[in-house]
Scaffold this motif. Structure first.
Motif, PDB file in Angstrom:
ATOM      1  N   ILE A 124       0.559  33.054   0.178  1.00 63.86           N
ATOM      2  CA  ILE A 124       1.222  33.204  -1.127  1.00 63.86           C
ATOM      3  C   ILE A 124       0.755  32.112  -2.092  1.00 63.86           C
ATOM      4  N   GLN A 125       0.652  30.886  -1.595  1.00 64.75           N
ATOM      5  CA  GLN A 125       0.190  29.786  -2.444  1.00 64.75           C
ATOM      6  C   GLN A 125      -1.239  30.036  -2.929  1.00 64.75           C
ATOM      7  N   ARG A 126      -2.087  30.498  -2.015  1.00 61.50           N
ATOM      8  CA  ARG A 126      -3.476  30.742  -2.408  1.00 61.50           C
ATOM      9  C   ARG A 126      -3.547  31.831  -3.479  1.00 61.50           C
ATOM     10  N   ALA A 127      -2.754  32.898  -3.287  1.00 61.60           N
ATOM     11  CA  ALA A 127      -2.759  33.971  -4.290  1.00 61.60           C
ATOM     12  C   ALA A 127      -2.227  33.476  -5.634  1.00 61.60           C
ATOM     13  N   ALA A 128      -1.200  32.592  -5.577  1.00 61.57           N
ATOM     14  CA  ALA A 128      -0.635  32.071  -6.821  1.00 61.57           C
ATOM     15  C   ALA A 128      -1.638  31.217  -7.583  1.00 61.57           C
ATOM     16  N   VAL A 129      -2.596  30.649  -6.878  1.00 60.80           N
ATOM     17  CA  VAL A 129      -3.626  29.851  -7.557  1.00 60.80           C
ATOM     18  C   VAL A 129      -4.812  30.725  -7.960  1.00 60.80           C
ATOM     19  N   GLU A 130      -5.186  31.678  -7.114  1.00 62.88           N
ATOM     20  CA  GLU A 130      -6.363  32.499  -7.399  1.00 62.88           C
ATOM     21  C   GLU A 130      -6.159  33.403  -8.612  1.00 62.88           C
ATOM     22  N   VAL A 131      -4.964  33.967  -8.747  1.00 62.05           N
ATOM     23  CA  VAL A 131      -4.721  34.915  -9.843  1.00 62.05           C
ATOM     24  C   VAL A 131      -4.878  34.247 -11.209  1.00 62.05           C
ATOM     25  N   PRO A 132      -4.244  33.101 -11.465  1.00 62.54           N
ATOM     26  CA  PRO A 132      -4.476  32.459 -12.779  1.00 62.54           C
ATOM     27  C   PRO A 132      -5.926  32.058 -12.996  1.00 62.54           C
ATOM     28  N   LEU A 133      -6.595  31.585 -11.946  1.00 61.13           N
ATOM     29  CA  LEU A 133      -7.997  31.209 -12.109  1.00 61.13           C
ATOM     30  C   LEU A 133      -8.855  32.425 -12.436  1.00 61.13           C
ATOM     31  N   ALA A 134      -8.566  33.561 -11.766  1.00 63.78           N
ATOM     32  CA  ALA A 134      -9.366  34.769 -12.012  1.00 63.78           C
ATOM     33  C   ALA A 134      -9.141  35.336 -13.406  1.00 63.78           C
ATOM     34  N   THR A 135      -7.931  35.186 -13.923  1.00 62.14           N
ATOM     35  CA  THR A 135      -7.639  35.732 -15.259  1.00 62.14           C
ATOM     36  C   THR A 135      -7.987  34.761 -16.375  1.00 62.14           C
ATOM     37  N   GLY A 136      -8.328  33.549 -16.043  1.00 59.40           N
ATOM     38  CA  GLY A 136      -8.701  32.571 -17.054  1.00 59.40           C
ATOM     39  C   GLY A 136      -7.554  32.048 -17.873  1.00 59.40           C
ATOM     40  N   VAL A 138      -5.649  29.489 -17.073  1.00 53.61           N
ATOM     41  CA  VAL A 138      -5.372  28.097 -16.740  1.00 53.61           C
ATOM     42  C   VAL A 138      -6.045  27.202 -17.775  1.00 53.61           C
ATOM     43  N   PRO A 139      -5.320  26.233 -18.318  1.00 53.89           N
ATOM     44  CA  PRO A 139      -5.962  25.301 -19.261  1.00 53.89           C
ATOM     45  C   PRO A 139      -7.153  24.606 -18.620  1.00 53.89           C
ATOM     46  N   ALA A 140      -8.145  24.323 -19.434  1.00 52.46           N
ATOM     47  CA  ALA A 140      -9.404  23.781 -18.901  1.00 52.46           C
ATOM     48  C   ALA A 140      -9.192  22.480 -18.151  1.00 52.46           C
ATOM     49  N   HIS A 141      -8.279  21.639 -18.629  1.00 46.08           N
ATOM     50  CA  HIS A 141      -8.107  20.352 -17.972  1.00 46.08           C
ATOM     51  C   HIS A 141      -7.381  20.476 -16.626  1.00 46.08           C
ATOM     52  N   LEU A 142      -6.778  21.656 -16.347  1.00 48.18           N
ATOM     53  CA  LEU A 142      -6.102  21.869 -15.062  1.00 48.18           C
ATOM     54  C   LEU A 142      -6.958  22.629 -14.052  1.00 48.18           C
ATOM     55  N   VAL A 143      -8.083  23.167 -14.494  1.00 51.50           N
ATOM     56  CA  VAL A 143      -8.914  23.958 -13.590  1.00 51.50           C
ATOM     57  C   VAL A 143      -9.406  23.145 -12.395  1.00 51.50           C
ATOM     58  N   PRO A 144      -9.926  21.917 -12.561  1.00 47.78           N
ATOM     59  CA  PRO A 144     -10.370  21.166 -11.374  1.00 47.78           C
ATOM     60  C   PRO A 144      -9.246  20.950 -10.361  1.00 47.78           C
ATOM     61  N   ALA A 145      -8.054  20.630 -10.851  1.00 44.33           N
ATOM     62  CA  ALA A 145      -6.940  20.422  -9.931  1.00 44.33           C
ATOM     63  C   ALA A 145      -6.578  21.717  -9.212  1.00 44.33           C
ATOM     64  N   MET A 146      -6.585  22.837  -9.942  1.00 49.67           N
ATOM     65  CA  MET A 146      -6.266  24.132  -9.316  1.00 49.67           C
ATOM     66  C   MET A 146      -7.300  24.495  -8.257  1.00 49.67           C
ATOM     67  N   ARG A 147      -8.545  24.185  -8.534  1.00 50.35           N
ATOM     68  CA  ARG A 147      -9.580  24.492  -7.535  1.00 50.35           C
ATOM     69  C   ARG A 147      -9.430  23.613  -6.292  1.00 50.35           C
ATOM     70  N   ARG A 148      -9.017  22.359  -6.490  1.00 52.81           N
ATOM     71  CA  ARG A 148      -8.767  21.512  -5.312  1.00 52.81           C
ATOM     72  C   ARG A 148      -7.601  22.045  -4.490  1.00 52.81           C
ATOM     73  N   VAL A 149      -6.577  22.546  -5.184  1.00 51.31           N
ATOM     74  CA  VAL A 149      -5.456  23.158  -4.459  1.00 51.31           C
ATOM     75  C   VAL A 149      -5.922  24.388  -3.682  1.00 51.31           C
ATOM     76  N   LEU A 150      -6.783  25.195  -4.316  1.00 55.67           N
ATOM     77  CA  LEU A 150      -7.299  26.391  -3.653  1.00 55.67           C
ATOM     78  C   LEU A 150      -8.134  26.019  -2.435  1.00 55.67           C
ATOM     79  N   ASP A 151      -8.973  25.008  -2.574  1.00 52.27           N
ATOM     80  CA  ASP A 151      -9.768  24.552  -1.422  1.00 52.27           C
ATOM     81  C   ASP A 151      -8.871  24.037  -0.298  1.00 52.27           C
ATOM     82  N   ALA A 152      -7.811  23.331  -0.648  1.00 51.15           N
ATOM     83  CA  ALA A 152      -6.888  22.828   0.371  1.00 51.15           C
ATOM     84  C   ALA A 152      -6.188  23.980   1.080  1.00 51.15           C
TER      85      ALA A 152
END
Length: 353
Positions: A124-136, A138-152
């Motif tokens: 569920i956590q992974r989907a909650a991060v992937e969906v905003p990233l896929a739809t664009g 997410v604010p640009a300054h939060l994208v690196p943090a979101m990707r680190r969460v997705l990798d984790a």
């Protein structure tokens, strides 16, 4: 000879009396010696029988303790005989085995249940991060943090899958059936070739090698050892997989190029979460359970797994699996590391991209 009151008395010479006395003493000594020897023989036989029964029970305790491992703690001595010290020792040993079996089973159930329960919230956590990233969105300054969460999340999922597989391997095969290790190795090589690194060759040298076991667990075994050989390799390196029949079973040998592994580190590679560099975690994308799973599955099938460093770098991992109704080999067996030689059929190489 003397005369007294009309009777005649004869006096034998002293030498005759001495001879007679010596004969009587010799006969008495011979009879006593025979009786003594017979008594000693009977006592020795009785002592041997009594000691043999006692020592046989003691040897049974010793042999069982030597052969036991965490995978066959269901064995019990169940000593028979009088309620003596050995019977008490055997009953105490059986009680200890029961407590150890309960502890190991509880640990495995906990690992399996905890891993299973963690998969859903992580997904569920992974989907909650992937969906905003896929739809664009997410604010640009939060994208690196979101990707680190997705990798984790992805790394945690790999770790959980590894723990589940490790628990399944330790429990052993649920149902055994004939499995050709050559076919398993071929499928595993194709999977690794599809998901592997660039500029890395996987070479196959396969002969029919049939064992009895769980086909799913055995495929995971081969995939894990091959994935380990690909993951810890050098650019432009190779990974060679050999499947062949062996004395009493079959074996899989995986050799790869890679960094030099110290001799004293080789055995520790099978410890969960241990890595060749001595670290528990690293950024290579692995969970640290690959070779632990390999040894667990091999041991559950009555086999062995060993890693030998190559002088030029990399490892040679040898996995032996016994055939039907074949006892587990031991390290003293000279054919344990290399069991057969001869012509074989080569396949590949697969180019990993």
């Amino acid at each position: 000879m003397a005369h007294r009151n009309g009777t005649i008395a004869y006096f034998a010479p002293q030498s005759v009396l001495d001879d007679y006395r010596a004969g009587v003493l010799s006969d008495l000594l011979l009879r006593c010696s025979a009786v003594l020897v017979g008594a000693i023989g009977v006592a020795a036989l009785a002592g041997r029988m009594i000691a043999g029964r006692t020592l046989a029970r003691l040897h049974r305790i010793t042999e069982t303790a030597r052969e036991l491992s965490e995978r066959d703690l269901n064995r019990r001595l169940a000593l028979e005989g009088p309620q003596d010290e050995l019977k008490e020792l055997g009953d105490t040993f059986d009680g200890m085995l029961a407590r150890l079996q309960a502890a190991f089973d509880s640990q495995r159930r906990f690992a399996a249940n905890a891993s299973h329960e963690l998969r859903t919230p992580l997904a569920i956590q992974r989907a909650a991060v992937e969906v905003p990233l896929a739809t664009g969105r997410v604010p640009a300054h939060l994208v690196p943090a979101m990707r680190r969460v997705l990798d984790a999340c992805r790394r945690s999922e790999r770790l959980i899958d590894g723990l589940l597989l490790l628990a399944s391997g330790e429990r052993g095969p649920v149902e055994k059936q004939p499995v050709d290790l050559a076919r398993v190795a071929r499928r595993a090589a194709r999977t690794v070739a599809a998901d592997g690194r660039e500029d890395l060759e996987v070479r196959l040298e396969l002969r029919p090698a049939v064992v009895e076991g769980d086909p799913v667990l055995l495929e995971h075994l081969v995939r894990n050892v091959l994935d380990n050989a690909v993951r810890y390799n050098v650019p432009g390196g190779t990974a060679e997989v050999t499947a062949r029949p062996a004395a009493g079973g079959a074996e899989i040998v995986v050799t790869n190029t890679g960094p030099v592994v110290p001799e004293e580190q080789a055995a520790r590679l099978f410890v969960p979460f241990h890595r060749g560099n001595g670290q528990r975690l690293s950024g290579d994308g692995g969970s640290g359970l690959g070779l632990s799973i390999v040894r667990a599955i091999a041991g559950a099938h009555g086999g062995t797994a060993a890693a030998v460093p190559r002088p030029e770098g990399g490892l040679t991992v040898t996995i032996f699996l016994p055939g039907p109704a074949v006892s587990r080999p031991h390290r003293g067996d000279p054919s344990w590391a290399a069991r057969t030689r001869g012509a074989s059929t080569s396949e590949g190489p697969y180019q990993v991209r």
